[in-house]
Enzyme design. Structure first.
Site, PDB file in Angstrom:
ATOM      1  N   CYS A 134       0.841  -1.194   0.000  1.00 31.91           N
ATOM      2  CA  CYS A 134       0.000   0.000   0.000  1.00 31.91           C
ATOM      3  C   CYS A 134       0.878   1.246   0.000  1.00 31.91           C
ATOM      4  O   CYS A 134       1.487   1.582   1.018  1.00 31.91           O
ATOM      5  CB  CYS A 134      -0.903  -0.037   1.235  1.00 31.91           C
ATOM      6  N   CYS A 146      -0.315   4.085   2.270  1.00 35.80           N
ATOM      7  CA  CYS A 146      -0.119   3.803   3.699  1.00 35.80           C
ATOM      8  C   CYS A 146       1.350   3.964   4.108  1.00 35.80           C
ATOM      9  O   CYS A 146       1.658   4.503   5.158  1.00 35.80           O
ATOM     10  CB  CYS A 146      -0.536   2.372   4.029  1.00 35.80           C
ATOM     11  N   ASP A 147       2.258   3.441   3.293  1.00 42.52           N
ATOM     12  CA  ASP A 147       3.634   3.257   3.762  1.00 42.52           C
ATOM     13  C   ASP A 147       4.699   4.028   2.974  1.00 42.52           C
ATOM     14  O   ASP A 147       5.872   3.973   3.337  1.00 42.52           O
ATOM     15  CB  ASP A 147       3.982   1.751   3.732  1.00 42.52           C
TER      16      ASP A 147
HETATM   17  C1  FAD Z   1       0.190  -4.321   4.818  1.00 40.97           C
HETATM   18  C2  FAD Z   1      -0.971  -3.373   4.808  1.00 40.97           C
HETATM   19  C3  FAD Z   1      -0.813  -2.105   5.361  1.00 40.97           C
HETATM   20  C4  FAD Z   1      -1.870  -1.205   5.378  1.00 40.97           C
HETATM   21  N1  FAD Z   1      -1.677   0.016   5.951  1.00 40.97           N
HETATM   22  C5  FAD Z   1      -2.715   0.891   6.016  1.00 40.97           C
HETATM   23  C6  FAD Z   1      -2.552   2.158   6.652  1.00 40.97           C
HETATM   24  O1  FAD Z   1      -1.485   2.499   7.162  1.00 40.97           O
HETATM   25  N2  FAD Z   1      -3.631   2.983   6.662  1.00 40.97           N
HETATM   26  C7  FAD Z   1      -4.845   2.651   6.106  1.00 40.97           C
HETATM   27  O2  FAD Z   1      -5.784   3.438   6.178  1.00 40.97           O
HETATM   28  N3  FAD Z   1      -5.006   1.462   5.487  1.00 40.97           N
HETATM   29  C8  FAD Z   1      -3.992   0.572   5.428  1.00 40.97           C
HETATM   30  N4  FAD Z   1      -4.151  -0.632   4.793  1.00 40.97           N
HETATM   31  C9  FAD Z   1      -5.449  -0.953   4.197  1.00 40.97           C
HETATM   32  C10 FAD Z   1      -6.451  -1.349   5.305  1.00 40.97           C
HETATM   33  O3  FAD Z   1      -5.866  -2.316   6.149  1.00 40.97           O
HETATM   34  C11 FAD Z   1      -7.732  -1.897   4.673  1.00 40.97           C
HETATM   35  O4  FAD Z   1      -8.256  -0.950   3.782  1.00 40.97           O
HETATM   36  C12 FAD Z   1      -8.769  -2.196   5.762  1.00 40.97           C
HETATM   37  O5  FAD Z   1      -8.256  -3.118   6.698  1.00 40.97           O
HETATM   38  C13 FAD Z   1     -10.049  -2.761   5.139  1.00 40.97           C
HETATM   39  O6  FAD Z   1     -10.928  -3.092   6.159  1.00 40.97           O
HETATM   40  P1  FAD Z   1     -12.106  -4.147   5.946  1.00 40.97           P
HETATM   41  O7  FAD Z   1     -12.780  -4.229   7.269  1.00 40.97           O
HETATM   42  O8  FAD Z   1     -12.882  -3.803   4.776  1.00 40.97           O
HETATM   43  O9  FAD Z   1     -11.392  -5.533   5.591  1.00 40.97           O
HETATM   44  P2  FAD Z   1     -10.264  -6.388   6.330  1.00 40.97           P
HETATM   45  O10 FAD Z   1      -9.372  -5.545   7.118  1.00 40.97           O
HETATM   46  O11 FAD Z   1      -9.679  -7.247   5.270  1.00 40.97           O
HETATM   47  O12 FAD Z   1     -11.090  -7.311   7.349  1.00 40.97           O
HETATM   48  C14 FAD Z   1     -11.910  -8.348   6.900  1.00 40.97           C
HETATM   49  C15 FAD Z   1     -12.140  -9.329   8.038  1.00 40.97           C
HETATM   50  O13 FAD Z   1     -13.096 -10.295   7.638  1.00 40.97           O
HETATM   51  C16 FAD Z   1     -12.723 -11.574   8.100  1.00 40.97           C
HETATM   52  N5  FAD Z   1     -13.329 -12.593   7.256  1.00 40.97           N
HETATM   53  C17 FAD Z   1     -13.106 -12.783   5.914  1.00 40.97           C
HETATM   54  N6  FAD Z   1     -13.853 -13.800   5.461  1.00 40.97           N
HETATM   55  C18 FAD Z   1     -14.559 -14.280   6.523  1.00 40.97           C
HETATM   56  C19 FAD Z   1     -15.489 -15.347   6.678  1.00 40.97           C
HETATM   57  N7  FAD Z   1     -15.817 -16.137   5.661  1.00 40.97           N
HETATM   58  N8  FAD Z   1     -16.033 -15.570   7.911  1.00 40.97           N
HETATM   59  C20 FAD Z   1     -15.686 -14.780   8.964  1.00 40.97           C
HETATM   60  N9  FAD Z   1     -14.790 -13.755   8.873  1.00 40.97           N
HETATM   61  C21 FAD Z   1     -14.244 -13.501   7.667  1.00 40.97           C
HETATM   62  C22 FAD Z   1     -11.189 -11.548   7.998  1.00 40.97           C
HETATM   63  O14 FAD Z   1     -10.585 -12.519   8.829  1.00 40.97           O
HETATM   64  C23 FAD Z   1     -10.875 -10.120   8.411  1.00 40.97           C
HETATM   65  O15 FAD Z   1     -10.638 -10.002   9.794  1.00 40.97           O
HETATM   66  C24 FAD Z   1      -3.112  -1.563   4.784  1.00 40.97           C
HETATM   67  C25 FAD Z   1      -3.274  -2.834   4.210  1.00 40.97           C
HETATM   68  C26 FAD Z   1      -2.225  -3.731   4.237  1.00 40.97           C
HETATM   69  C27 FAD Z   1      -2.402  -5.091   3.643  1.00 40.97           C
END
Ligand code: FAD
Length: 309
Positions: free
Chosen positions: A133, A136-137
């Site tokens: 990202c 982010c980084d």
């Molecule tokens: C390495 C990295 C660094 C990042 N750094 C930043 C940053 O500094 N700032 C920023 O704003 N964004 C950052 N991001 C992006 C940010 O993390 C994501 O945009 C955010 O986490 C998305 O949130 P979400 O809740 O949509 O999905 P996710 O964070 O992907 O959460 C989804 C959840 O659903 C669960 N899940 C999936 N399928 C199932 C199922 N079938 N049954 C039950 N549970 C399930 C998963 O286990 C997970 O916990 C980063 C991403 C990465 C990969």
């Protein structure tokens, strides 16, 4: 069997925020997570761009506060992996490995994971030099060397964005030409900070605290070379942009999906009444904690409206 007002699948930032809003609205809410709370952001050691996050907030500490806040409002929790859904009736049925759950409304917040580069040492060095990202980084690599893995539109566009930070950005691509659109390629080729390594893959990433070196392999000659961080920097950045893996396979056939992502309108409504999607699993341009949290809030408020009617 209990019928919840709302069941939320996934406790990343989108699901936790949806839980907070649903709980505060006194909806009978169940939040299901298959692993630990927090989703992708827990592997990040520093979050600098979520409003209010200052002074070395890690993904883990941010998520711990989000979880506490959500649970304060009476949201029930289940640790289970949802494997099957049936959205055909007014009562939606979710089947997990451990049980079955029923709800009048469902919020899908299952996220999308970046596709790993696929080399040794990668997992251990995420957040310590390895990233997926640029927004982010990128600024952690101010005036350092940055390597970008990939050859599509996103890889090349993100490489150009990273030139704002790095002293040099090298695109590592396994082929001898990019897949990115010609117009994007032209812009990259004119950028003096961008270099290319063709027919090359990273086979190993090494480092004890931070990323310190990497082994790259030329796929034409099979020659392997180890690149070390410049002594004055001690580290460098490797960004993988080879696609995302949206966690949507269990919803296939149950709701509309486009290229793995779930299309919604601004109210986070999917094509099925009573089913909402929030966060990275949606068709959208910006995938960040702040946008995921915002989606979760909207989805919960719209689920409440749906239930009122
Ligand atoms: C390495 C990295 C660094 C990042 N750094 C930043 C940053 O500094 N700032 C920023 O704003 N964004 C950052 N991001 C992006 C940010 O993390 C994501 O945009 C955010 O986490 C998305 O949130 P979400 O809740 O949509 O999905 P996710 O964070 O992907 O959460 C989804 C959840 O659903 C669960 N899940 C999936 N399928 C199932 C199922 N079938 N049954 C039950 N549970 C399930 C998963 O286990 C997970 O916990 C980063 C991403 C990465 C990969």
């Amino acid at each position: 069997m209990q019928i919840y007002d709302v069941v939320i699948i996934g406790a990343g930032p989108a699901g936790l925020s949806a839980g907070l809003y649903a709980g505060r609205s006194r909806l009978n809410t169940l939040l299901i997570e298959k692993e630990k709370d927090g989703g992708q952001i827990v592997i990040t050691s520093e979050v600098e761009n979520y409003p209010g996050c200052m002074e070395e907030e890690s993904g883990r500490s941010l998520v711990a506060r989000m979880t506490r806040q959500t649970e304060t409002f009476g949201v029930e929790r289940a640790q289970d992996t949802i494997t099957k859904v049936d959205f055909s009736g007014d009562i939606k049925v979710l089947t997990g490995k451990k049980g079955e759950y029923r709800a009048r409304a469902v919020i899908i917040a299952t996220g999308a994971y970046p596709r790993p580069i696929g080399c040794e040492g990668e997992k251990e060095l995420i957040g310590k030099g390895v990233s997926y990202c640029a927004t982010c980084d990128g600024n952690f690599f101010e005036d350092m060397d940055i390597y970008v893995v990939g050859g599509g539109d996103t890889a090349v566009e993100e490489a150009m964005y990273l030139t704002k930070f790095g002293r040099k950005v090298t695109i590592i691509h396994r082929r001898d030409q990019l897949r990115a659109a010609k117009s994007i390629q032209e812009k990259a080729q004119k950028n003096p900070k961008i270099n290319f390594m063709w027919n090359t893959v990273i086979t190993k990433l090494k480092g004890t605290g931070l990323l310190e070196s990497m082994v790259i392999k030329n796929l034409k000659t099979n020659e392997e070379v180890e690149i070390h961080a410049p002594e004055e920097d001690g580290t460098f950045g490797v960004f993988g942009f080879i696609g995302f893996l949206p966690q949507s396979s269990i919803f296939e056939g149950a709701i509309a999906i486009e290229d793995g992502y779930i299309p919604t309108n601004e109210k986070m409504e999917t094509n099925i009444p009573g089913v909402f999607a929030a966060g990275d699993i949606r068709v959208k341009d910006v995938r960040q904690v702040v946008t995921a949290a915002a989606d979760g809030a909207i989805a919960a408020m719209m689920a409440e409206k749906y239930l009122e009617h």
